[in-house]
Enzyme design. Structure first.
Site, PDB file in Angstrom:
ATOM      1  N   CYS A 266       0.981  -1.640  -0.237  1.00  0.00           N
ATOM      2  CA  CYS A 266       0.048  -0.346   0.326  1.00  0.00           C
ATOM      3  C   CYS A 266       0.812   1.241  -0.097  1.00  0.00           C
ATOM      4  CB  CYS A 266      -1.177   0.654   1.639  1.00  0.00           C
ATOM      5  SG  CYS A 266      -2.271  -1.377   1.467  1.00  0.00           S
TER       6      CYS A 266
ATOM      7  N   GLY B 195       0.659  -0.642  -4.423  1.00  0.00           N
ATOM      8  CA  GLY B 195      -0.878  -0.509  -4.694  1.00  0.00           C
ATOM      9  C   GLY B 195      -1.811  -0.668  -5.902  1.00  0.00           C
TER      10      GLY B 195
ATOM     11  N   ASN C 119      -0.700   1.326   5.580  1.00  0.00           N
ATOM     12  CA  ASN C 119       0.298   0.740   5.067  1.00  0.00           C
ATOM     13  C   ASN C 119       0.522  -0.338   6.266  1.00  0.00           C
ATOM     14  OD1 ASN C 119       2.723   1.003   3.843  1.00  0.00           O
ATOM     15  ND2 ASN C 119       2.396  -1.048   3.372  1.00  0.00           N
ATOM     16  N   GLY C 120      -0.264  -1.936   6.230  1.00  0.00           N
ATOM     17  CA  GLY C 120       0.572  -2.828   6.899  1.00  0.00           C
ATOM     18  C   GLY C 120       0.073  -3.549   7.284  1.00  0.00           C
TER      19      GLY C 120
ATOM     20  N   TYR D 282      13.176  -5.029  -3.140  1.00  0.00           N
ATOM     21  CA  TYR D 282      12.573  -4.837  -4.289  1.00  0.00           C
ATOM     22  C   TYR D 282      10.684  -4.030  -3.821  1.00  0.00           C
ATOM     23  CZ  TYR D 282       8.283  -6.721  -6.516  1.00  0.00           C
ATOM     24  OH  TYR D 282       6.626  -7.307  -7.221  1.00  0.00           O
TER      25      TYR D 282
END
Ligand code: SF4
Length: 465
Positions: free
Chosen positions: A2, A29, A103-104, A243
């Site tokens: 995200c 995302g 995000n998480g 990445y």
């Protein structure tokens, strides 16, 4: 993963700026995108499925006026791909209305949700973000205290931006697992998952939000509160280096492109091979392939062409879409015909992409295909917001390198060592979460959290029947 973004700038078009911030964070995302604005304390949210460009039109943006905004690009880890799970999520409670982008992954979301529902909260989505929003919205105490208390109750990895009480708030879990950066556009403050979002706007990266820190921005400027003590330093996700994050982003003071080139150089030292051509799996393997070629002296070239118009395979929400995505995404060039090829990528998760690419290179006439991976094998799932899902899906969780090589159909296979990876980051190991590479998690991972990504959703659905 995200992508999250936030801005407080009463004199600017905050929705438009947020839109551009989300474009820069699109790689984090692709399932849904949303923007919420705060206008004199009133919240308005627009969100839709798909890419940022699909979710927003000029007309929709024009309708989003306000002094502050937050935005989100979604990739599902908790809850399925559906509109109700798109963010920002809004909750109205006795304390306030809250718009939140997350995000998480909260590893204790099911437990918290149960408590909230039992005390009368009306929760409509299956996302853990709504749980956090509800905790803050229902709290009848000043916003900063409500946020601190919600952080105390939450376990896992989270970076959050939210709008409430006419303020922009950003905070990070005390391990600092997911990234959150603070930026400045002249006199105005910004928050974003990655610094590349600031570059696009001509803003500057000020610093990263510290683990356990809350930053609050309103008319009186920016305030910082160390709400929770950081746990033993930090545990930033090492996969951001490998990445996830864009190579032009800066994390912990390091530009990720350079770190990835160094990973490739280190890999060439650790796993040399006699070959004619080094090719990347574009784009994720490109910096490491450049590093491998540079250090090995083997010419670098393109052997695979990637369609620019197909999303990242790893980010797609289920296996069927992943399979389809790979077939439409890559094609091999005659450049590899008759050559001993080293193909470099940043990681292997399930092995689906790599296996097909190896076959594609042999079909195009490659004499040998040597796979080199610029990270160690992924042996354990992630519980902090990355869709590695179950241990069984990870090709390296139960197989040796030799067995994986045979499965991929490659001539040889080698991974970068953990020490080599750490060396390439130029940061000490104590600053990182490396749990998916080592099985050593920085937080308590309760037994119930050892589950596939839809388990939380199944609990929610069965509880409501
Ligand atoms: Fe990142 Fe792996 Fe830790 Fe998940 S387990 S936060 S992917 S390093």
């Amino acid at each position: 993963m995200c992508g999250i973004f936030g801005i407080y700038a009463p004199e600017r078009d905050v929705a438009r700026i947020t839109h551009f911030g989300l474009v820069a964070l699109q790689h984090r995302g692709q399932e849904s995108a949303g923007i919420a604005v705060s206008d004199e304390g009133h919240l308005m949210v627009l969100r839709d499925m798909g890419l940022v460009a699909q979710a927003f039109t000029e007309e929709k943006l024009r309708g989003l006026g306000g002094q502050a905004a937050i935005g989100h690009t979604r990739y599902s880890t908790t809850g399925a791909t559906m509109w109700t799970n798109a963010q920002p999520s809004v909750q109205h409670g006795a304390g306030r209305a809250v718009a939140i982008a997350h995000n998480g992954n909260l590893t204790n979301a099911a437990e918290l949700r149960g408590e909230l529902v039992a005390s009368g909260a009306r929760l409509t989505s299956t996302s853990d973000t709504e749980v956090l929003a509800a905790l803050i919205a229902r709290a009848e105490e000043p916003l900063e205290e409500a946020v601190t208390h919600a952080m105390e109750r939450s376990e896992g990895g989270y970076s959050i931006v939210l709008l409430a009480d006419g303020k922009l708030v950003g905070f990070r879990d005390p391990d600092g697992i997911r990234p959150l950066a603070l930026g400045r556009l002249e006199d105005d403050w910004l928050l974003a998952s990655e610094s590349c979002a600031f570059d696009l706007l001509g803003a500057e990266l000020v610093r990263e939000v510290a683990p356990g820190e809350v930053v609050v921005v309103d008319d009186s400027g920016l305030r910082s509160i160390q709400a929770l003590p950081p746990k033993g330093g930090a545990a930033g996700c090492i996969f951001e280096f490998i990445y996830f994050a864009r190579p032009d982003s800066v994390l912990s003071g390091i530009e990720l492109y350079g770190a990835r080139v160094r990973m490739g150089e280190q890999l060439a030292e650790e796993a040399p091979v006699d070959a004619d051509l080094v090719v990347p799996i574009p784009d994720s393997g490109t910096p490491a392939a450049i590093g491998f070629a540079r250090r090995s002296g083997i010419p670098y070239g393109e052997g695979l062409i990637k369609s620019r118009y197909v999303g990242r395979t790893f980010i797609q929400p289920d296996q069927a879409m992943r399979e389809h995505g790979i077939r439409t995404k890559f094609n091999a060039l005659d450049e590899v015909t008759g050559k001993r090829v080293v193909v470099v990528d940043d990681s292997i998760v399930r092995g689906t992409t790599t296996r097909k690419i190896v076959a594609m290179l042999f079909d195009a006439g490659a004499a040998e295909v040597h796979v080199r991976i610029s990270s160690p094998p992924i042996v354990s799932p992630c519980f902090y917001g990355v869709d590695m899902a179950t241990e069984e899906e990870l090709i390296a969780s139960t197989r040796s390198v030799g067995e994986i090589c045979a499965r991929l159909g490659a001539t040889s296979l080698a991974y970068l060592s953990l020490e080599g990876l750490q060396h390439a980051t130029q940061r000490p190991a104590r600053e990182f979460c490396r749990a998916c590479l080592t099985g050593d998690y920085p937080t308590r991972v309760p037994h119930e959290a050892q589950l596939a990504k839809l388990r939380f959703e199944r609990d929610v659905i069965s509880a409501s029947r």
